[in-house]
Design an enzyme around this catalytic site. Structure first.
Site, PDB file in Angstrom:
ATOM      1  N   GLU A 223      27.245 -74.058 -42.903  1.00 44.20           N
ATOM      2  CA  GLU A 223      26.595 -75.329 -43.241  1.00 44.20           C
ATOM      3  C   GLU A 223      26.256 -76.189 -42.033  1.00 44.20           C
ATOM      4  OE1 GLU A 223      29.600 -76.650 -45.995  1.00 44.20           O
ATOM      5  OE2 GLU A 223      30.389 -78.106 -44.569  1.00 44.20           O
TER       6      GLU A 223
ATOM      7  N   HIS B 159      27.638 -81.337 -48.322  1.00 47.50           N
ATOM      8  CA  HIS B 159      29.087 -81.589 -48.230  1.00 47.50           C
ATOM      9  C   HIS B 159      29.360 -83.072 -48.507  1.00 47.50           C
ATOM     10  CE1 HIS B 159      32.886 -79.646 -46.446  1.00 47.50           C
ATOM     11  NE2 HIS B 159      33.245 -80.636 -47.236  1.00 47.50           N
TER      12      HIS B 159
ATOM     13  N   ARG C 109      34.683 -74.578 -50.141  1.00 47.75           N
ATOM     14  CA  ARG C 109      34.282 -74.178 -48.787  1.00 47.75           C
ATOM     15  C   ARG C 109      33.240 -73.064 -48.888  1.00 47.75           C
ATOM     16  NH1 ARG C 109      35.777 -78.366 -47.428  1.00 47.75           N
ATOM     17  NH2 ARG C 109      37.436 -78.947 -46.006  1.00 47.75           N
TER      18      ARG C 109
HETATM   19  P1  NAD Z   1      45.009 -78.367 -53.258  1.00 46.35           P
HETATM   20  O1  NAD Z   1      45.824 -77.826 -52.152  1.00 46.35           O
HETATM   21  O2  NAD Z   1      45.527 -79.505 -54.059  1.00 46.35           O
HETATM   22  O3  NAD Z   1      44.631 -77.185 -54.283  1.00 46.35           O
HETATM   23  C1  NAD Z   1      44.254 -75.901 -53.885  1.00 46.35           C
HETATM   24  C2  NAD Z   1      44.721 -74.941 -54.965  1.00 46.35           C
HETATM   25  O4  NAD Z   1      44.197 -73.639 -54.662  1.00 46.35           O
HETATM   26  C3  NAD Z   1      46.255 -74.814 -55.037  1.00 46.35           C
HETATM   27  O5  NAD Z   1      46.690 -75.036 -56.364  1.00 46.35           O
HETATM   28  C4  NAD Z   1      46.517 -73.392 -54.571  1.00 46.35           C
HETATM   29  O6  NAD Z   1      47.638 -72.792 -55.181  1.00 46.35           O
HETATM   30  C5  NAD Z   1      45.220 -72.710 -54.986  1.00 46.35           C
HETATM   31  N1  NAD Z   1      44.979 -71.442 -54.280  1.00 46.35           N
HETATM   32  C6  NAD Z   1      45.211 -71.152 -52.981  1.00 46.35           C
HETATM   33  N2  NAD Z   1      44.855 -69.869 -52.724  1.00 46.35           N
HETATM   34  C7  NAD Z   1      44.402 -69.357 -53.894  1.00 46.35           C
HETATM   35  C8  NAD Z   1      43.890 -68.095 -54.269  1.00 46.35           C
HETATM   36  N3  NAD Z   1      43.786 -67.100 -53.397  1.00 46.35           N
HETATM   37  N4  NAD Z   1      43.510 -67.920 -55.555  1.00 46.35           N
HETATM   38  C9  NAD Z   1      43.623 -68.922 -56.466  1.00 46.35           C
HETATM   39  N5  NAD Z   1      44.098 -70.146 -56.162  1.00 46.35           N
HETATM   40  C10 NAD Z   1      44.472 -70.362 -54.898  1.00 46.35           C
HETATM   41  O7  NAD Z   1      43.612 -78.739 -52.612  1.00 46.35           O
HETATM   42  P2  NAD Z   1      42.521 -79.740 -53.188  1.00 46.35           P
HETATM   43  O8  NAD Z   1      42.783 -81.115 -52.661  1.00 46.35           O
HETATM   44  O9  NAD Z   1      42.361 -79.531 -54.644  1.00 46.35           O
HETATM   45  O10 NAD Z   1      41.225 -79.209 -52.411  1.00 46.35           O
HETATM   46  C11 NAD Z   1      40.690 -77.918 -52.680  1.00 46.35           C
HETATM   47  C12 NAD Z   1      39.627 -77.592 -51.663  1.00 46.35           C
HETATM   48  O11 NAD Z   1      38.496 -78.438 -51.862  1.00 46.35           O
HETATM   49  C13 NAD Z   1      40.021 -77.889 -50.216  1.00 46.35           C
HETATM   50  O12 NAD Z   1      40.798 -76.848 -49.672  1.00 46.35           O
HETATM   51  C14 NAD Z   1      38.713 -78.043 -49.535  1.00 46.35           C
HETATM   52  O13 NAD Z   1      38.279 -76.775 -49.094  1.00 46.35           O
HETATM   53  C15 NAD Z   1      37.775 -78.527 -50.647  1.00 46.35           C
HETATM   54  N6  NAD Z   1      37.297 -79.910 -50.452  1.00 46.35           N
HETATM   55  C16 NAD Z   1      35.964 -80.135 -50.499  1.00 46.35           C
HETATM   56  C17 NAD Z   1      35.471 -81.419 -50.328  1.00 46.35           C
HETATM   57  C18 NAD Z   1      33.993 -81.713 -50.406  1.00 46.35           C
HETATM   58  O14 NAD Z   1      33.562 -82.820 -50.064  1.00 46.35           O
HETATM   59  N7  NAD Z   1      33.163 -80.788 -50.856  1.00 46.35           N
HETATM   60  C19 NAD Z   1      36.371 -82.481 -50.099  1.00 46.35           C
HETATM   61  C20 NAD Z   1      37.739 -82.215 -50.079  1.00 46.35           C
HETATM   62  C21 NAD Z   1      38.197 -80.927 -50.255  1.00 46.35           C
END
Ligand code: NAD
Length: 332
Positions: free
Chosen positions: A265, A297, A236
């Site tokens: 964005e 994105h 994000r």
């Molecule tokens: P997920 O919930 O499986 O993993 C997120 C991880 O971040 C978890 O393991 C959590 O413990 C960790 N976390 C939370 N707060 C934290 C902190 N302060 N410090 C360190 N670690 C922390 O989520 P995911 O499916 O892996 O997705 C991750 C992110 O990717 C989403 O939240 C979204 O913002 C982003 N995303 C981007 C796209 C894209 O097209 N660019 C698509 C999907 C998701």
């Protein structure tokens, strides 16, 4: 089963048509309109409805009408469910399901692509090719991945997939997460946040956006990072302080950035501009930098992910209609 899918786009429709072909007993119909109080009547005589995150269903009337039409299941085709009013969903006994991981690999691979693009200086070579310049300047001498240290912040679904890929390429992978997943320990060494920042040659961000992560990469972190490090943000935009990033790139505190997300964005993504001056000033600066690659994105935007969005939502509808538990319930 009879399902009406709102907010349908041509890219997803291909997979809905395939579903209809493969499941002769099903009748899946689509509309490009969003689900609203004005369009909810179209769901008459259907068993369930499906929507994208682009719908805005705050209005109680939508839930009341769905209930009066006998619809008990609304299947989101996306991860996020912030568009749903759960008070109303529960009041009208509407089951909500989502698709929580349509393709973590899609995002992980996009991050790797951005890193490799920067590492191997493909921006420079691509520009040269278009200028019909096939020389090999010293400025385009590049680097190899297998002797790099990759630092990953957030080792959930996408971060873990990212770690696994870099590990397979021979890189040393270190990571930080507030929750340790022992299943990851085969390919990532967990450490603390500061150690990841200071040691990463490629720093890849994969946390959600919340109070604990907003601005997690700012002036202090850029000063601590290696001068030849690359920042890859596929998560994000607001995780990174944009002004601090621009300053760090100008001062050569880091070597480059691969950004699939930006703090504001919506100002530029999904829009086409005629002139760079039409961009907000900070994005003009980033767009001009040869060591910055921005994608709109689009990390998630693969055939597999789009197919999974459509098919996984329909699979859960089918399961529920067959009396089984949904795989991805949100409000059960
Ligand atoms: P997920 O919930 O499986 O993993 C997120 C991880 O971040 C978890 O393991 C959590 O413990 C960790 N976390 C939370 N707060 C934290 C902190 N302060 N410090 C360190 N670690 C922390 O989520 P995911 O499916 O892996 O997705 C991750 C992110 O990717 C989403 O939240 C979204 O913002 C982003 N995303 C981007 C796209 C894209 O097209 N660019 C698509 C999907 C998701």
């Amino acid at each position: 089963m009879k399902v009406l899918m709102y907010g349908m786009t041509p890219d997803q429709k291909i997979y809905v048509d395939k579903w209809n072909k493969d499941h002769a007993a099903d009748d899946i119909q689509t509309t490009d309109e969003q689900l609203t109080a004005q369009t909810v009547d179209k769901a008459k005589n259907f068993d369930a409805v499906s929507v994208m995150q682009t719908s805005n269903i705050e209005d109680e009337e939508v839930y009341r009408k769905l209930a009066s039409l006998g619809i008990k299941h609304l299947a989101l085709r996306t991860v996020g469910y912030n568009i749903i009013n759960f008070d109303y969903a529960n009041k009208y006994h509407l089951l909500i399901t989502n698709v929580p991981a349509y393709s973590p690999r899609a995002i992980a691979e996009n991050g790797l692509t951005a890193a490799m693009f920067l590492l191997r200086k493909w921006g420079g070579y691509f520009k040269q090719e278009k200028d019909l310049n096939f020389t090999r300047p010293e400025s385009l001498m590049s680097d190899e991945i297998y002797n790099k240290t990759v630092g990953i912040i957030g080792l959930g679904r996408i971060g873990s997939a990212t770690a696994e890929i870099y590990h397979a390429l021979g890189a040393k992978v270190i990571g930080y997460d507030i929750v340790k997943n022992v299943a990851n320990e085969a390919f990532v060494t967990y450490t603390d946040f500061d150690t990841v920042i200071k040691n990463a040659d490629i720093l890849s961000l994969h946390t959600p956006l919340d109070q604990s992560t907003q601005g997690m990469i700012g002036t202090k972190q850029f000063k601590e990072m290696k001068n030849d490090a690359l920042l890859i943000n596929q998560a994000r935009g607001p995780l990174v302080d944009t002004a601090a990033l621009i300053a760090a790139l100008k001062k050569h505190e880091i070597a480059g950035a691969g950004l699939d997300v930006l703090a504001d964005e919506n100002q530029i993504f999904m829009k086409k501009f005629d002139n760079i001056k039409q961009l907000p000033e900070d994005y003009q600066e980033l767009a001009k930098m040869p060591n910055v690659v921005i994608t709109p994105h689009s990390a998630y935007y693969t055939k597999t992910a789009v197919q999974n969005m459509a098919e996984q939502s329909l699979t859960d509808i089918k399961r529920v209609l067959n009396g089984q538990k949904p795989i991805f319930p949100v409000n059960l």
